[in-house]
Motif scaffolding. Structure first.
Motif, mmCIF file in Angstrom:
data_model
loop_
_atom_site.group_PDB
_atom_site.id
_atom_site.type_symbol
_atom_site.label_atom_id
_atom_site.label_comp_id
_atom_site.label_asym_id
_atom_site.label_seq_id
_atom_site.Cartn_x
_atom_site.Cartn_y
_atom_site.Cartn_z
ATOM 1 N N GLU A 285 -82.080 9.187 -14.890
ATOM 2 C CA GLU A 285 -82.728 10.374 -15.464
ATOM 3 C C GLU A 285 -83.154 10.165 -16.914
ATOM 4 O OE1 GLU A 285 -82.003 15.169 -16.157
ATOM 5 O OE2 GLU A 285 -80.594 14.006 -14.947
ATOM 6 N N PRO A 286 -82.253 9.693 -17.806
ATOM 7 C CA PRO A 286 -82.703 9.467 -19.187
ATOM 8 C C PRO A 286 -83.778 8.393 -19.284
ATOM 9 C CG PRO A 286 -80.455 8.675 -18.879
ATOM 10 C CD PRO A 286 -80.796 9.470 -17.666
ATOM 11 N N CYS A 287 -83.727 7.413 -18.407
ATOM 12 C CA CYS A 287 -84.749 6.364 -18.432
ATOM 13 C C CYS A 287 -86.113 6.927 -18.045
ATOM 14 C CB CYS A 287 -84.354 5.240 -17.473
ATOM 15 S SG CYS A 287 -85.376 3.764 -17.614
ATOM 16 N N ASN A 288 -86.154 7.711 -16.987
ATOM 17 C CA ASN A 288 -87.414 8.317 -16.564
ATOM 18 C C ASN A 288 -87.984 9.216 -17.658
ATOM 19 O OD1 ASN A 288 -87.423 7.062 -14.079
ATOM 20 N ND2 ASN A 288 -86.651 8.831 -12.954
ATOM 21 N N THR A 289 -87.105 9.933 -18.346
ATOM 22 C CA THR A 289 -87.560 10.814 -19.423
ATOM 23 C C THR A 289 -88.175 10.013 -20.563
ATOM 24 O OG1 THR A 289 -85.886 12.481 -18.900
ATOM 25 C CG2 THR A 289 -86.833 12.533 -21.112
ATOM 26 N N VAL A 290 -87.499 8.955 -20.971
ATOM 27 C CA VAL A 290 -87.993 8.150 -22.088
ATOM 28 C C VAL A 290 -89.344 7.525 -21.773
ATOM 29 C CG1 VAL A 290 -87.588 6.025 -23.403
ATOM 30 C CG2 VAL A 290 -85.729 7.669 -23.087
ATOM 31 N N PHE A 291 -89.511 7.018 -20.565
ATOM 32 C CA PHE A 291 -90.728 6.285 -20.225
ATOM 33 C C PHE A 291 -91.804 7.143 -19.564
ATOM 34 C CE2 PHE A 291 -87.737 2.801 -20.831
ATOM 35 C CZ PHE A 291 -88.503 1.936 -21.597
ATOM 36 N N SER A 292 -91.646 8.462 -19.652
ATOM 37 C CA SER A 292 -92.691 9.393 -19.207
ATOM 38 C C SER A 292 -93.368 9.988 -20.431
ATOM 39 C CB SER A 292 -92.094 10.533 -18.366
ATOM 40 O OG SER A 292 -91.503 10.047 -17.188
ATOM 41 N N PRO A 293 -94.681 10.234 -20.380
ATOM 42 C CA PRO A 293 -95.343 10.895 -21.509
ATOM 43 C C PRO A 293 -94.706 12.255 -21.771
ATOM 44 C CG PRO A 293 -96.971 9.977 -19.993
ATOM 45 C CD PRO A 293 -95.634 9.870 -19.301
ATOM 46 N N SER A 294 -94.425 12.547 -23.026
ATOM 47 C CA SER A 294 -93.824 13.831 -23.387
ATOM 48 C C SER A 294 -94.898 14.911 -23.460
ATOM 49 C CB SER A 294 -93.132 13.716 -24.748
ATOM 50 O OG SER A 294 -94.098 13.493 -25.770
ATOM 51 N N GLU A 295 -94.459 16.164 -23.578
ATOM 52 C CA GLU A 295 -95.416 17.258 -23.735
ATOM 53 C C GLU A 295 -96.237 17.076 -25.004
ATOM 54 O OE1 GLU A 295 -93.741 21.132 -23.460
ATOM 55 O OE2 GLU A 295 -92.773 20.777 -21.524
ATOM 56 N N ALA A 296 -95.590 16.571 -26.053
ATOM 57 C CA ALA A 296 -96.319 16.325 -27.299
ATOM 58 C C ALA A 296 -97.369 15.225 -27.110
ATOM 59 C CB ALA A 296 -95.343 15.936 -28.403
ATOM 60 N N ASP A 297 -96.996 14.180 -26.379
ATOM 61 C CA ASP A 297 -97.941 13.096 -26.093
ATOM 62 C C ASP A 297 -99.169 13.634 -25.348
ATOM 63 O OD1 ASP A 297 -96.290 11.157 -27.202
ATOM 64 O OD2 ASP A 297 -95.288 10.739 -25.285
ATOM 65 N N LEU A 298 -98.894 14.436 -24.333
ATOM 66 C CA LEU A 298 -99.992 14.943 -23.506
ATOM 67 C C LEU A 298 -100.831 15.965 -24.264
ATOM 68 C CD1 LEU A 298 -98.139 15.222 -20.073
ATOM 69 C CD2 LEU A 298 -99.803 13.494 -20.790
ATOM 70 N N GLY A 299 -100.202 16.731 -25.158
ATOM 71 C CA GLY A 299 -100.965 17.654 -25.990
ATOM 72 C C GLY A 299 -101.919 16.917 -26.904
ATOM 73 N N TRP A 300 -101.433 15.841 -27.518
ATOM 74 C CA TRP A 300 -102.291 15.001 -28.364
ATOM 75 C C TRP A 300 -103.426 14.397 -27.546
ATOM 76 C CZ3 TRP A 300 -103.131 9.724 -27.698
ATOM 77 C CH2 TRP A 300 -103.901 9.103 -28.696
ATOM 78 N N ALA A 301 -103.092 13.894 -26.351
ATOM 79 C CA ALA A 301 -104.108 13.273 -25.501
ATOM 80 C C ALA A 301 -105.195 14.271 -25.124
ATOM 81 C CB ALA A 301 -103.453 12.695 -24.244
ATOM 82 N N ALA A 302 -104.788 15.494 -24.785
ATOM 83 C CA ALA A 302 -105.769 16.515 -24.402
ATOM 84 C C ALA A 302 -106.688 16.850 -25.570
ATOM 85 C CB ALA A 302 -105.039 17.766 -23.925
ATOM 86 N N SER A 303 -106.112 16.910 -26.768
ATOM 87 C CA SER A 303 -106.933 17.215 -27.953
ATOM 88 C C SER A 303 -107.958 16.115 -28.214
ATOM 89 C CB SER A 303 -106.027 17.381 -29.186
ATOM 90 O OG SER A 303 -105.164 18.484 -29.039
#
Length: 290
Positions: free
Chosen positions: A227-245
């Motif tokens: 679980e912690p590994c999947n979380t670390v290596f998944s794009p975060s909400e902040a990452d995806l917010g930046w990407a969308a912008s």
């Protein structure tokens, strides 16, 4: 999804000699299951484990999970039989330990000549010789089944007589060079295991260090690490917010044809647009694999 763009955030080693572990693997949220015939199996159980791994894959039920078998080295008494068994199985990949140079990849390619075309060759980077041959080993991905590396820092530490510390200081140059060589030739690259499975804070810190280096995911030794590994290596909400912008900004009519624009007050170039699109694609792939 093609083999190189599917999520490989978490790759869990399980001893193929343990029937309960094989059954549990079908229910765990890891992206990759590695049925181990090497380090996790005692010499007297090697042949039984080989048969159990092949039978488990034939039975199926692993869902979206990619399933690989880690064989014993070709220079061991079990290696040739392991490779022959995996080549005749439905495994997604064969993981080979202690690759030293490109000549080993050629040898393994020949040994897998009768395997299904889709079967991949994965290699452990865990010897002193291999860290001085990273680029030529990676280059073999262009002409062989080679598609993925996994770092093996425990074995490397043993060869180097280096001390294993939480910061992984003795190995930092090799980690960055391995990622660079893998990227140069389109090879997926996974970080090595964290031996601490009781303290998930220690594990998460090491996983974040691997993410910082650019690894695609991490190999694991315990289900609690998934679980912690999947979380670390998944794009975060902040990452995806930046990407969308970034994607939205470059799509504006006034920015058409521009190589650099301002997004949220920061200079943003086309390379950032490419990174943003990749983050979105990774998130979509993860969602599709659940």
């Amino acid at each position: 999804m093609t083999p190189i763009d599917r999520p490989r955030r978490s790759a869990l080693y399980l001893p193929a000699s343990n029937a309960k572990a094989l059954a549990k693997a079908r229910t765990l949220p890891c992206d990759v299951v590695i049925l181990d015939l090497e380090d996790a199996v005692a010499p007297e159980a090697k042949e039984e484990a080989r048969a159990a791994a092949v039978a488990a894959i034939a039975q199926g039920g692993f869902g979206h999970r990619e399933v690989a078998i880690r064989v014993n080295g070709l220079d061991t008494e079990w290696g040739a039989a392991d490779l022959a068994a995996v080549a005749g199985s439905k495994a997604d990949a064969v993981l080979v330990p202690k690759v030293n140079g490109p000549q080993d990849i050629d040898r393994l390619q020949d040994a897998l000549s009768g395997a299904p075309e889709a079967m991949q060759l994965w290699a452990m980077i865990e010897t002193c010789a291999s860290v001085f041959a990273l680029e030529p080993i990676a280059a073999k991905a262009r002409s062989t089944r080679l598609s993925l590396w996994i770092m093996g820092l425990n074995d490397l530490a043993k060869e180097m007589r280096a001390q294993s510390v939480p910061e992984r200081t003795p190995f930092l140059p090799f980690l960055s060079m391995a990622v660079a060589a893998a990227r140069a030739h389109g090879v997926t690259v996974l970080d090595g295991v964290c031996n601490e499975f009781r303290d998930l804070g220690v594990f998460e810190a090491e996983a974040r260090q691997g993410l910082l280096f650019g690894f695609d995911g991490k190999s694991l030794i315990h289900p609690a690490q998934i679980e912690p590994c999947n979380t670390v290596f998944s794009p975060s909400e902040a990452d995806l917010g930046w990407a969308a912008s970034v994607i939205a900004a470059f799509a504006l009519p006034e920015n058409k044809g521009k190589g650099a624009i301002k997004v949220d007050g920061k200079m943003t170039e086309l390379l950032h647009l490419e990174q943003a699109r990749r983050l979105v694609a990774v998130a979509e792939q993860i969602a599709a694999s659940v």
